[in-house]
Motif scaffolding. Structure first.
Motif, PDB file in Angstrom:
ATOM      1  N   ARG A   1       0.914  -1.295   0.027  1.00  0.00           N
ATOM      2  CA  ARG A   1       0.081  -0.018  -0.244  1.00  0.00           C
ATOM      3  C   ARG A   1       0.655   1.323  -0.058  1.00  0.00           C
ATOM      4  NH1 ARG A   1      -3.392  -3.385   2.992  1.00  0.00           N
ATOM      5  NH2 ARG A   1      -5.293  -3.604   2.202  1.00  0.00           N
ATOM      6  N   GLY A   2       1.893   1.058   0.823  1.00  0.00           N
ATOM      7  CA  GLY A   2       2.776   2.529   0.741  1.00  0.00           C
ATOM      8  C   GLY A   2       3.390   2.588  -0.710  1.00  0.00           C
ATOM      9  N   ARG A   3       3.910   1.728  -1.257  1.00  0.00           N
ATOM     10  CA  ARG A   3       4.444   2.082  -2.541  1.00  0.00           C
ATOM     11  C   ARG A   3       3.576   2.309  -3.659  1.00  0.00           C
ATOM     12  NH1 ARG A   3       9.842   0.810  -2.623  1.00  0.00           N
ATOM     13  NH2 ARG A   3       9.750   0.689  -4.784  1.00  0.00           N
ATOM     14  N   GLU A   4       2.268   1.840  -3.520  1.00  0.00           N
ATOM     15  CA  GLU A   4       1.206   2.226  -4.460  1.00  0.00           C
ATOM     16  C   GLU A   4       0.848   3.731  -4.122  1.00  0.00           C
ATOM     17  OE1 GLU A   4      -2.010  -0.399  -3.661  1.00  0.00           O
ATOM     18  OE2 GLU A   4      -1.169  -2.133  -4.915  1.00  0.00           O
ATOM     19  N   ARG A   5       0.835   4.111  -3.041  1.00  0.00           N
ATOM     20  CA  ARG A   5       0.392   5.456  -2.958  1.00  0.00           C
ATOM     21  C   ARG A   5       1.604   6.363  -3.045  1.00  0.00           C
ATOM     22  NH1 ARG A   5      -3.086   8.215   0.087  1.00  0.00           N
ATOM     23  NH2 ARG A   5      -2.649  10.205   0.497  1.00  0.00           N
ATOM     24  N   VAL A   6       2.663   6.016  -2.678  1.00  0.00           N
ATOM     25  CA  VAL A   6       3.647   6.857  -3.412  1.00  0.00           C
ATOM     26  C   VAL A   6       3.905   7.003  -4.906  1.00  0.00           C
ATOM     27  CG1 VAL A   6       5.980   5.308  -3.145  1.00  0.00           C
ATOM     28  CG2 VAL A   6       6.329   7.698  -2.656  1.00  0.00           C
ATOM     29  N   ALA A   7       3.948   6.110  -5.377  1.00  0.00           N
ATOM     30  CA  ALA A   7       3.741   6.091  -6.792  1.00  0.00           C
ATOM     31  C   ALA A   7       2.633   6.880  -7.306  1.00  0.00           C
ATOM     32  CB  ALA A   7       3.500   4.754  -7.461  1.00  0.00           C
ATOM     33  N   ARG A   8       1.580   7.061  -6.867  1.00  0.00           N
ATOM     34  CA  ARG A   8       0.391   7.828  -7.391  1.00  0.00           C
ATOM     35  C   ARG A   8       0.752   9.260  -7.116  1.00  0.00           C
ATOM     36  NH1 ARG A   8      -2.910   3.898  -5.022  1.00  0.00           N
ATOM     37  NH2 ARG A   8      -3.153   5.261  -3.137  1.00  0.00           N
ATOM     38  N   TRP A   9       1.432   9.637  -5.871  1.00  0.00           N
ATOM     39  CA  TRP A   9       1.495  10.940  -5.329  1.00  0.00           C
ATOM     40  C   TRP A   9       2.581  11.554  -6.027  1.00  0.00           C
ATOM     41  CZ3 TRP A   9       5.267  13.492  -2.397  1.00  0.00           C
ATOM     42  CH2 TRP A   9       4.866  14.768  -2.091  1.00  0.00           C
ATOM     43  N   LEU A  10       3.729  10.749  -6.484  1.00  0.00           N
ATOM     44  CA  LEU A  10       4.805  11.267  -7.243  1.00  0.00           C
ATOM     45  C   LEU A  10       4.508  11.623  -8.595  1.00  0.00           C
ATOM     46  CD1 LEU A  10       7.791   9.012  -5.995  1.00  0.00           C
ATOM     47  CD2 LEU A  10       7.367  11.464  -5.476  1.00  0.00           C
ATOM     48  N   ARG A  11       3.705  10.626  -8.839  1.00  0.00           N
ATOM     49  CA  ARG A  11       3.014  10.726 -10.535  1.00  0.00           C
ATOM     50  C   ARG A  11       1.995  11.995 -10.948  1.00  0.00           C
ATOM     51  NH1 ARG A  11       1.713   6.080 -10.913  1.00  0.00           N
ATOM     52  NH2 ARG A  11      -0.738   6.533 -10.358  1.00  0.00           N
ATOM     53  N   SER A  12       1.284  12.330  -9.721  1.00  0.00           N
ATOM     54  CA  SER A  12       0.399  13.331 -10.005  1.00  0.00           C
ATOM     55  C   SER A  12       0.202  14.461  -9.212  1.00  0.00           C
ATOM     56  CB  SER A  12      -1.129  12.514 -10.196  1.00  0.00           C
ATOM     57  OG  SER A  12      -1.391  11.867  -8.857  1.00  0.00           O
ATOM     58  N   ASP A  13       0.654  14.228  -7.971  1.00  0.00           N
ATOM     59  CA  ASP A  13       0.451  15.204  -6.814  1.00  0.00           C
ATOM     60  C   ASP A  13       1.530  16.185  -6.216  1.00  0.00           C
ATOM     61  OD1 ASP A  13      -2.190  14.591  -6.965  1.00  0.00           O
ATOM     62  OD2 ASP A  13      -1.990  13.077  -5.412  1.00  0.00           O
TER      63      ASP A  13
ATOM     64  N   GLY B   1       7.644  21.541  -5.923  1.00  0.00           N
ATOM     65  CA  GLY B   1       7.033  20.630  -5.190  1.00  0.00           C
ATOM     66  C   GLY B   1       8.010  19.486  -4.480  1.00  0.00           C
ATOM     67  N   ALA B   2       8.741  18.877  -5.189  1.00  0.00           N
ATOM     68  CA  ALA B   2       9.757  17.899  -4.829  1.00  0.00           C
ATOM     69  C   ALA B   2      10.599  18.476  -4.106  1.00  0.00           C
ATOM     70  CB  ALA B   2      10.391  17.293  -5.955  1.00  0.00           C
ATOM     71  N   GLU B   3      11.056  19.654  -4.255  1.00  0.00           N
ATOM     72  CA  GLU B   3      12.256  20.245  -3.369  1.00  0.00           C
ATOM     73  C   GLU B   3      11.514  20.465  -2.035  1.00  0.00           C
ATOM     74  OE1 GLU B   3      13.398  23.796  -5.191  1.00  0.00           O
ATOM     75  OE2 GLU B   3      14.305  22.713  -6.787  1.00  0.00           O
ATOM     76  N   ALA B   4      10.382  20.895  -2.062  1.00  0.00           N
ATOM     77  CA  ALA B   4       9.619  21.149  -0.608  1.00  0.00           C
ATOM     78  C   ALA B   4       9.362  19.912   0.096  1.00  0.00           C
ATOM     79  CB  ALA B   4       8.266  21.767  -0.913  1.00  0.00           C
TER      80      ALA B   4
END
Length: 457
Positions: free
Chosen positions: A202-214, A258-261
């Motif tokens: 679940r953690g890896r699924e969440r981080v993949a979605r978040w890095l991709r779109s948010d 966003g990534a820097e923050a």
């Protein structure tokens, strides 16, 4: 002897796991071990929300190991005794685990080292497993730790981090080592109704979605209460189902403000760990005393209970406290506001709030929780120890439409912004019909009391 034991603690994953990869070197068999440490229970840290998330993580870890031919061994009791017992059962000659800078973990590590060495077993401790940069990796020339975040972050950013490791393909576990049954959520009472599920998958699924779109919107939106633009990865970082080293690498590959923050927030996590590693007493004592004479639980009992229940009369504070109770998690801006309100507006000892948070937060750990509370109480590393966050001003800035407040306070669902942030200003009849309390303290009164207490007239 050709067997290693890997002791999992706050690193419940298979991806980027240096202790596991080192233990699997060559043709070794491995015992993946998790010990339900009796000392954690005795200290009061084994609360329902974290026990449930932990159970999810352990079952997920076991499934991942079984897919690779292995399994997770679970024991409970004194950690040192259990590790030594498993090492003897497996005829292991080495034990691997992740470094942990807390005082309890360091004492435990020394006990474990002595006990294993007496049996001819080597202990290998691996850095940068639960942190991106180890607590003692970067230090100023004049001290054993950085007391200010900005120079720490500058050095932290220049630190050359190791490359993330892939998961193992095969894990072979000796048949002779038995295990207790895996824990489950079933039977746990007192869980937050909206508690998230745990586990590496679940953690890896969440981080993949978040890095991709948010993540691109994180820099501008991290304080937007209603927008909920935070990553919500903190529970996975706490239990180690995600690697902070891997997250830094992946965020930097995405790039942008966003990534820097986001990377900066990971550095804050490491910053608190290096402070606590150097000053372990800060878990319960002021890092920098202001000689406060806090209102006690006896004298401020009614105010404390109103704060815990989300009934202070300040909607943004109450919304955040109700989110905490419902989800076992709270938006970071909400954490700052509720902490400021308790410690400074109500002038209640920060330890009262820190304990309540640890009772409910699924991501609650000593370093982040205690030192963030101290930062807000003005007894920690904040260079402006007397700052007070005005909940009305903050609500109008970070929840301008009132959506966050209305989400968690059904009493106010029919009140539009900006009135929803100051319902005590509504006409008497309208206000009474809401069933929502008046403020338990005037903001000016609370500020005056705090200034008098800190001798700032």
């Amino acid at each position: 002897m050709n067997v290693s034991v890997v002791l999992f603690t706050a690193d419940l994953r298979l991806h980027d796991h240096p202790p596991l990869r080192a233990a699997l070197d060559g043709t070794r068999q491995v015992v993946p071990l998790f010990v339900r440490d009796r000392a954690v229970d005795d200290a009061g840290f084994a609360v329902p929300n974290r026990l449930a998330f932990l159970a999810d993580c352990l079952r997920d870890l076991d499934a991942g190991l079984r897919a690779r031919g292995g399994r997770l061994v679970v024991r409970s009791g004194d950690l040192v005794e259990q590790v030594c017992r498993v090492a003897a059962e497996a005829d292991a000659d080495e034990v691997h685990l992740a470094a942990d800078g807390s005082a309890h973990a360091r004492r435990r590590e020394e006990r474990l080292r002595r006990a294993l060495e007496s049996e001819g077993v080597r202990l290998h401790v691996h850095d940068a497993v639960t942190t991106a940069v180890g607590p003692g990796a970067v230090t100023p020339g004049s001290s054993d730790h950085f007391a200010v975040f900005t120079p720490y972050f500058r050095h932290w950013s220049q630190w050359r981090q190791r490359e993330p490791l892939g998961p193992p393909r095969t894990v072979r576990v000796p048949d002779v080592v038995g295990s207790e049954a895996l824990p489950t959520r079933n039977g746990l009472s007192g869980l937050s109704p909206g508690l998230a599920r745990g586990g590496e998958v679940r953690g890896r699924e969440r981080v993949a979605r978040w890095l991709r779109s948010d993540i691109a919107a994180y820099g501008d939106g991290q304080d937007d209460l209603a927008g909920d633009a935070t990553s919500r990865l903190s529970p996975h970082l706490h239990f180690g189902t995600l690697s902070p080293v891997e997250l830094v690498h992946r965020a930097r590959r995405v790039g942008g403000p966003g990534a820097e923050a986001f990377v900066r927030q990971l550095a804050w996590r490491d910053f608190h760990r290096q402070v606590l590693a150097a000053r372990p007493a800060a878990a319960s004592a002021d890092y920098r005393t202001r000689h406060d004479r806090w209102r006690s639980e006896r004298t401020a009992g009614a105010d404390i209970e109103a704060w815990r229940a989300g009934r202070t009369g300040y909607p943004v504070v109450d919304a955040a406290m109700r989110q905490l109770r419902h989800e076992g998690w709270m938006h970071n801006r909400g954490r700052l506001l509720t902490a400021s309100f308790l410690a400074k507006t109500l002038y209640v000892d920060w330890r009262v709030g820190a304990r309540h948070f640890l009772d409910l937060l699924v991501d609650g750990d000593v370093a982040n929780n205690q030192l963030n509370w101290q930062w807000m109480a003005g007894t920690g590393t904040d260079s402006r120890p007397n700052r007070v966050l005005n909940p009305v001003t903050q609500a109008k800035r970070h929840d301008p439409d009132g959506a966050y407040v209305r989400r968690w306070l059904p009493e106010l669902e029919g009140v539009a912004a900006p009135a929803v942030h100051e319902p005590w200003k509504l006409p008497g009849g309208d206000r009474a019909a809401l069933g929502y309390p008046d403020p338990i303290v005037g903001l000016s009164d609370g500020l005056a009391r705090f200034r008098r207490a800190r001798e700032r007239f």
